[in-house]
Design a protein around this motif. Structure first.
Motif, PDB file in Angstrom:
ATOM      1  N   VAL A 169     -61.423 -89.226 -45.549  1.00 34.24           N
ATOM      2  CA  VAL A 169     -60.744 -88.783 -46.775  1.00 34.24           C
ATOM      3  C   VAL A 169     -59.573 -89.714 -47.085  1.00 34.24           C
ATOM      4  CG1 VAL A 169     -59.354 -86.950 -47.809  1.00 34.24           C
ATOM      5  CG2 VAL A 169     -61.449 -86.373 -46.579  1.00 34.24           C
ATOM      6  N   ILE A 170     -58.806 -90.064 -46.062  1.00 31.73           N
ATOM      7  CA  ILE A 170     -57.666 -90.971 -46.246  1.00 31.73           C
ATOM      8  C   ILE A 170     -58.150 -92.335 -46.735  1.00 31.73           C
ATOM      9  CG2 ILE A 170     -55.801 -92.200 -45.077  1.00 31.73           C
ATOM     10  CD1 ILE A 170     -55.573 -89.768 -43.203  1.00 31.73           C
ATOM     11  N   LEU A 171     -59.222 -92.829 -46.126  1.00 26.97           N
ATOM     12  CA  LEU A 171     -59.774 -94.121 -46.540  1.00 26.97           C
ATOM     13  C   LEU A 171     -60.207 -94.103 -47.999  1.00 26.97           C
ATOM     14  CD1 LEU A 171     -62.011 -95.449 -43.608  1.00 26.97           C
ATOM     15  CD2 LEU A 171     -60.008 -96.550 -44.611  1.00 26.97           C
ATOM     16  N   ILE A 172     -60.913 -93.050 -48.378  1.00 28.42           N
ATOM     17  CA  ILE A 172     -61.395 -92.942 -49.758  1.00 28.42           C
ATOM     18  C   ILE A 172     -60.221 -92.901 -50.732  1.00 28.42           C
ATOM     19  CG2 ILE A 172     -62.584 -91.410 -51.384  1.00 28.42           C
ATOM     20  CD1 ILE A 172     -64.442 -90.643 -49.037  1.00 28.42           C
ATOM     21  N   VAL A 173     -59.189 -92.146 -50.388  1.00 28.78           N
ATOM     22  CA  VAL A 173     -58.009 -92.060 -51.258  1.00 28.78           C
ATOM     23  C   VAL A 173     -57.347 -93.436 -51.398  1.00 28.78           C
ATOM     24  CG1 VAL A 173     -55.674 -91.121 -51.453  1.00 28.78           C
ATOM     25  CG2 VAL A 173     -57.572 -89.627 -50.810  1.00 28.78           C
ATOM     26  N   ILE A 174     -57.247 -94.169 -50.284  1.00 27.81           N
ATOM     27  CA  ILE A 174     -56.626 -95.498 -50.321  1.00 27.81           C
ATOM     28  C   ILE A 174     -57.403 -96.432 -51.252  1.00 27.81           C
ATOM     29  CG2 ILE A 174     -56.187 -97.592 -48.969  1.00 27.81           C
ATOM     30  CD1 ILE A 174     -55.489 -95.768 -46.601  1.00 27.81           C
ATOM     31  N   TYR A 175     -58.721 -96.474 -51.085  1.00 32.11           N
ATOM     32  CA  TYR A 175     -59.518 -97.398 -51.891  1.00 32.11           C
ATOM     33  C   TYR A 175     -59.597 -96.958 -53.348  1.00 32.11           C
ATOM     34  CZ  TYR A 175     -60.930-100.209 -47.910  1.00 32.11           C
ATOM     35  OH  TYR A 175     -60.930-101.083 -46.829  1.00 32.11           O
ATOM     36  N   LEU A 176     -59.607 -95.667 -53.598  1.00 31.61           N
ATOM     37  CA  LEU A 176     -59.581 -95.196 -54.983  1.00 31.61           C
ATOM     38  C   LEU A 176     -58.263 -95.565 -55.654  1.00 31.61           C
ATOM     39  CD1 LEU A 176     -61.241 -91.646 -54.812  1.00 31.61           C
ATOM     40  CD2 LEU A 176     -62.153 -93.721 -55.883  1.00 31.61           C
ATOM     41  N   ALA A 177     -57.161 -95.415 -54.919  1.00 32.55           N
ATOM     42  CA  ALA A 177     -55.859 -95.778 -55.466  1.00 32.55           C
ATOM     43  C   ALA A 177     -55.796 -97.272 -55.777  1.00 32.55           C
ATOM     44  CB  ALA A 177     -54.747 -95.390 -54.494  1.00 32.55           C
ATOM     45  N   LEU A 178     -56.359 -98.096 -54.895  1.00 32.07           N
ATOM     46  CA  LEU A 178     -56.359 -99.538 -55.128  1.00 32.07           C
ATOM     47  C   LEU A 178     -57.245 -99.917 -56.307  1.00 32.07           C
ATOM     48  CD1 LEU A 178     -56.537-100.852 -51.445  1.00 32.07           C
ATOM     49  CD2 LEU A 178     -54.579-100.984 -52.995  1.00 32.07           C
ATOM     50  N   SER A 179     -58.340 -99.184 -56.498  1.00 28.43           N
ATOM     51  CA  SER A 179     -59.266 -99.506 -57.588  1.00 28.43           C
ATOM     52  C   SER A 179     -58.656 -99.252 -58.956  1.00 28.43           C
ATOM     53  CB  SER A 179     -60.557 -98.698 -57.434  1.00 28.43           C
ATOM     54  OG  SER A 179     -60.315 -97.310 -57.645  1.00 28.43           O
ATOM     55  N   ILE A 180     -57.633 -98.422 -58.999  1.00 28.42           N
ATOM     56  CA  ILE A 180     -56.973 -98.122 -60.282  1.00 28.42           C
ATOM     57  C   ILE A 180     -56.174 -99.320 -60.776  1.00 28.42           C
ATOM     58  CG2 ILE A 180     -55.256 -96.645 -61.402  1.00 28.42           C
ATOM     59  CD1 ILE A 180     -56.071 -94.421 -59.479  1.00 28.42           C
ATOM     60  N   VAL A 181     -55.657-100.112 -59.841  1.00 33.85           N
ATOM     61  CA  VAL A 181     -54.838-101.279 -60.193  1.00 33.85           C
ATOM     62  C   VAL A 181     -55.754-102.450 -60.539  1.00 33.85           C
ATOM     63  CG1 VAL A 181     -52.990-102.821 -59.465  1.00 33.85           C
ATOM     64  CG2 VAL A 181     -53.079-100.463 -58.599  1.00 33.85           C
ATOM     65  N   PRO A 182     -55.731-102.948 -61.763  1.00 28.32           N
ATOM     66  CA  PRO A 182     -56.635-104.039 -62.159  1.00 28.32           C
ATOM     67  C   PRO A 182     -56.422-105.293 -61.316  1.00 28.32           C
ATOM     68  CG  PRO A 182     -55.582-103.056 -64.083  1.00 28.32           C
ATOM     69  CD  PRO A 182     -54.874-102.518 -62.870  1.00 28.32           C
ATOM     70  N   LEU A 183     -57.498-105.891 -60.892  1.00 29.89           N
ATOM     71  CA  LEU A 183     -57.550-107.157 -60.156  1.00 29.89           C
ATOM     72  C   LEU A 183     -56.765-107.142 -58.858  1.00 29.89           C
ATOM     73  CD1 LEU A 183     -58.628-110.027 -60.049  1.00 29.89           C
ATOM     74  CD2 LEU A 183     -56.611-110.786 -61.316  1.00 29.89           C
ATOM     75  N   ILE A 184     -55.452-106.945 -58.916  1.00 28.80           N
ATOM     76  CA  ILE A 184     -54.623-106.986 -57.710  1.00 28.80           C
ATOM     77  C   ILE A 184     -55.074-105.921 -56.711  1.00 28.80           C
ATOM     78  CG2 ILE A 184     -52.290-106.681 -56.787  1.00 28.80           C
ATOM     79  CD1 ILE A 184     -51.210-107.848 -59.365  1.00 28.80           C
ATOM     80  N   GLY A 185     -55.402-104.738 -57.218  1.00 36.51           N
ATOM     81  CA  GLY A 185     -55.854-103.668 -56.344  1.00 36.51           C
ATOM     82  C   GLY A 185     -57.144-104.021 -55.635  1.00 36.51           C
ATOM     83  N   HIS A 186     -58.074-104.650 -56.360  1.00 39.59           N
ATOM     84  CA  HIS A 186     -59.349-105.045 -55.747  1.00 39.59           C
ATOM     85  C   HIS A 186     -59.137-106.133 -54.700  1.00 39.59           C
ATOM     86  CE1 HIS A 186     -61.867-102.694 -58.470  1.00 39.59           C
ATOM     87  NE2 HIS A 186     -61.072-103.077 -59.462  1.00 39.59           N
ATOM     88  N   LEU A 187     -58.258-107.077 -54.989  1.00 38.51           N
ATOM     89  CA  LEU A 187     -57.970-108.138 -54.016  1.00 38.51           C
ATOM     90  C   LEU A 187     -57.276-107.559 -52.784  1.00 38.51           C
ATOM     91  CD1 LEU A 187     -56.742-110.986 -56.398  1.00 38.51           C
ATOM     92  CD2 LEU A 187     -58.996-110.701 -55.367  1.00 38.51           C
ATOM     93  N   ALA A 188     -56.360-106.623 -53.002  1.00 36.31           N
ATOM     94  CA  ALA A 188     -55.667-105.988 -51.879  1.00 36.31           C
ATOM     95  C   ALA A 188     -56.641-105.217 -51.004  1.00 36.31           C
ATOM     96  CB  ALA A 188     -54.574-105.057 -52.401  1.00 36.31           C
ATOM     97  N   ALA A 189     -57.678-104.645 -51.616  1.00 39.92           N
ATOM     98  CA  ALA A 189     -58.671-103.891 -50.847  1.00 39.92           C
ATOM     99  C   ALA A 189     -59.373-104.801 -49.849  1.00 39.92           C
ATOM    100  CB  ALA A 189     -59.689-103.249 -51.795  1.00 39.92           C
ATOM    101  N   PHE A 190     -59.683-106.027 -50.260  1.00 32.59           N
ATOM    102  CA  PHE A 190     -60.318-106.978 -49.340  1.00 32.59           C
ATOM    103  C   PHE A 190     -59.374-107.327 -48.193  1.00 32.59           C
ATOM    104  CE2 PHE A 190     -62.865-108.214 -53.199  1.00 32.59           C
ATOM    105  CZ  PHE A 190     -64.079-107.774 -52.706  1.00 32.59           C
ATOM    106  N   VAL A 191     -58.086-107.503 -48.500  1.00 29.05           N
ATOM    107  CA  VAL A 191     -57.119-107.857 -47.468  1.00 29.05           C
ATOM    108  C   VAL A 191     -56.970-106.725 -46.454  1.00 29.05           C
ATOM    109  CG1 VAL A 191     -54.714-108.449 -47.020  1.00 29.05           C
ATOM    110  CG2 VAL A 191     -55.866-109.408 -49.011  1.00 29.05           C
ATOM    111  N   LEU A 192     -56.951-105.492 -46.927  1.00 31.30           N
ATOM    112  CA  LEU A 192     -56.737-104.342 -46.050  1.00 31.30           C
ATOM    113  C   LEU A 192     -57.974-103.968 -45.234  1.00 31.30           C
ATOM    114  CD1 LEU A 192     -54.646-101.935 -48.325  1.00 31.30           C
ATOM    115  CD2 LEU A 192     -53.852-103.279 -46.377  1.00 31.30           C
TER     116      LEU A 192
END
Length: 245
Positions: free
Chosen positions: A46-69
Motif C-alpha cells: 500500500v505504501i509503495l502504491i501511494v508513493i508511485y501514485l504520488a510521483l505519477s501526479i508530478v509531470p516528467l520529474i515525478g516519473h524520473l524520480a520513480a526510476f531513481v527510487l
C-alpha cells in the motif's frame, strides 16, 4: 606475516545457469515468504502504491524520480525477504532499508536506470513523433497508415530496448545490498546472469504475466498480494542463480 583468518575473496558476481522449472520454485518461495506475515507485506505494498501514485501526479520529474527510487525501494523489499527467510521479525519500516544501507550505490543504480529509460523514451518519441508528423502531412489514407505504423514501430522499439535495461537492473539492487558490489559491476553481473538464464526467465515472465492478469481483475487489489510474492520470487531467484553468502 598474513593475518588469520585469511579474509574471503571479494564476491565477483559469479552466476550459474538453472533449469526452466526453477521459475515455479521461485514463485512458490515467494508465496512462502508472503504467507509468513501477509499483513505487513500488504501494508508495504500500500505504501509503495501511494508513493508511485504520488510521483505519477508530478509531470516528467515525478516519473524520473520513480526510476531513481526504484532500486532503493526494491532493496528494502529484498531485505524484508531476507529477514523472513532467516526467521527474523518483519517490520514495515524495512521497506526503507535502502535509504540506510548501501544508499550511495543504490542511488547510483537509480540514476543510471533513469538515464537509460530516458534515452529509450526520447528515441521512441522521436521515431513516433517523426512518423506521425510525416503521415499527417501526407493528408491521405496512406499517411494515416504511415502514422499508425510509426507509432507501432516506436512502441516495439521501446520494448526491445527496455529488455536489456531490465536485465541489467533485475539483480543489481540485491548484489549491491547483500554483496556490496559497486553499481556498474552489479549491473554487468545482473545482465550476464539474465543472459545465461534466458529460458527460465521466459518461463517466469509468462507465468508472471498470467498472474498479473488475474491480479488486475478485482480492481487491481490482487497486486497487494502478487507484489510481495514477486518480490519474494526475485529474492529466491537471486539466491538460486548467484553464489552468495
Amino acid at each position: 606475516m598474513e593475518s588469520f583468518p585469511i579474509p574471503a575473496p571479494r564476491f565477483n558476481g559469479a552466476s550459474r545457469s538453472v533449469e526452466a522449472g526453477n521459475a515455479l520454485d521461485w514463485l512458490r518461495q515467494g508465496w512462502a515468504i508472503f504467507i509468513v506475515n501477509p499483513g505487513a507485506w500488504i501494508a508495504m505494498m500500500v505504501i509503495l502504491i501511494v508513493i508511485y501514485l504520488a510521483l505519477s501526479i508530478v509531470p516528467l520529474i515525478g516519473h524520473l524520480a520513480a526510476f531513481v527510487l526504484t532500486p532503493l525501494l526494491a532493496a528494502g523489499m529484498l531485505l524484508a525477504c531476507q529477514k523472513v527467510a532467516h526467521e527474523k521479525t518483519l517490520e514495515i519500516s524495512d521497506l526503507f532499508a535502502g535509504f540506510q544501507r548501501s544508499t550511495g550505490a543504490l542511488a547510483t543504480l537509480g540514476v543510471l536506470y533513469m538515464l537509460a529509460m530516458l534515452i529509450v523514451g526520447l528515441l521512441v518519441f522521436l521515431l513516433a513523433g517523426g512518423g506521425l508528423a510525416g503521415g499527417l502531412m501526407m493528408a491521405n489514407p496512406v499517411g494515416v497508415g504511415v502514422a499508425l505504423s510509426s507509432i507501432f514501430m516506436a512502441g516495439l522499439l521501446g520494448m526491445l530496448l527496455s529488455v536489456p535495461i531490465v536485465m541489467a537492473i533485475w539483480f543489481a539492487p540485491a548484489l549491491v545490498l547483500f554483496n556490496q558490489m559497486p553499481a556498474v559491476d552489479a549491473l554487468k553481473a545482473s545482465f550476464n546472469a539474465c543472459l545465461r538464464n534466458v529460458v527460465v526467465f521466459l518461463v517466469y515472465g509468462l507465468i508472471s504475466m498470467v498472474l498479473c492478469f488475474f491480479a488486475a481483475l478485482p480492481a487491481g487489489l490482487g497486486f497487494l498480494v502478487l507484489g510481495p510474492v514477486l518480490a519474494g520470487s526475485v529474492y529466491a531467484s537471486y539466491r538460486d542463480i548467484f553464489i552468495a553468502d
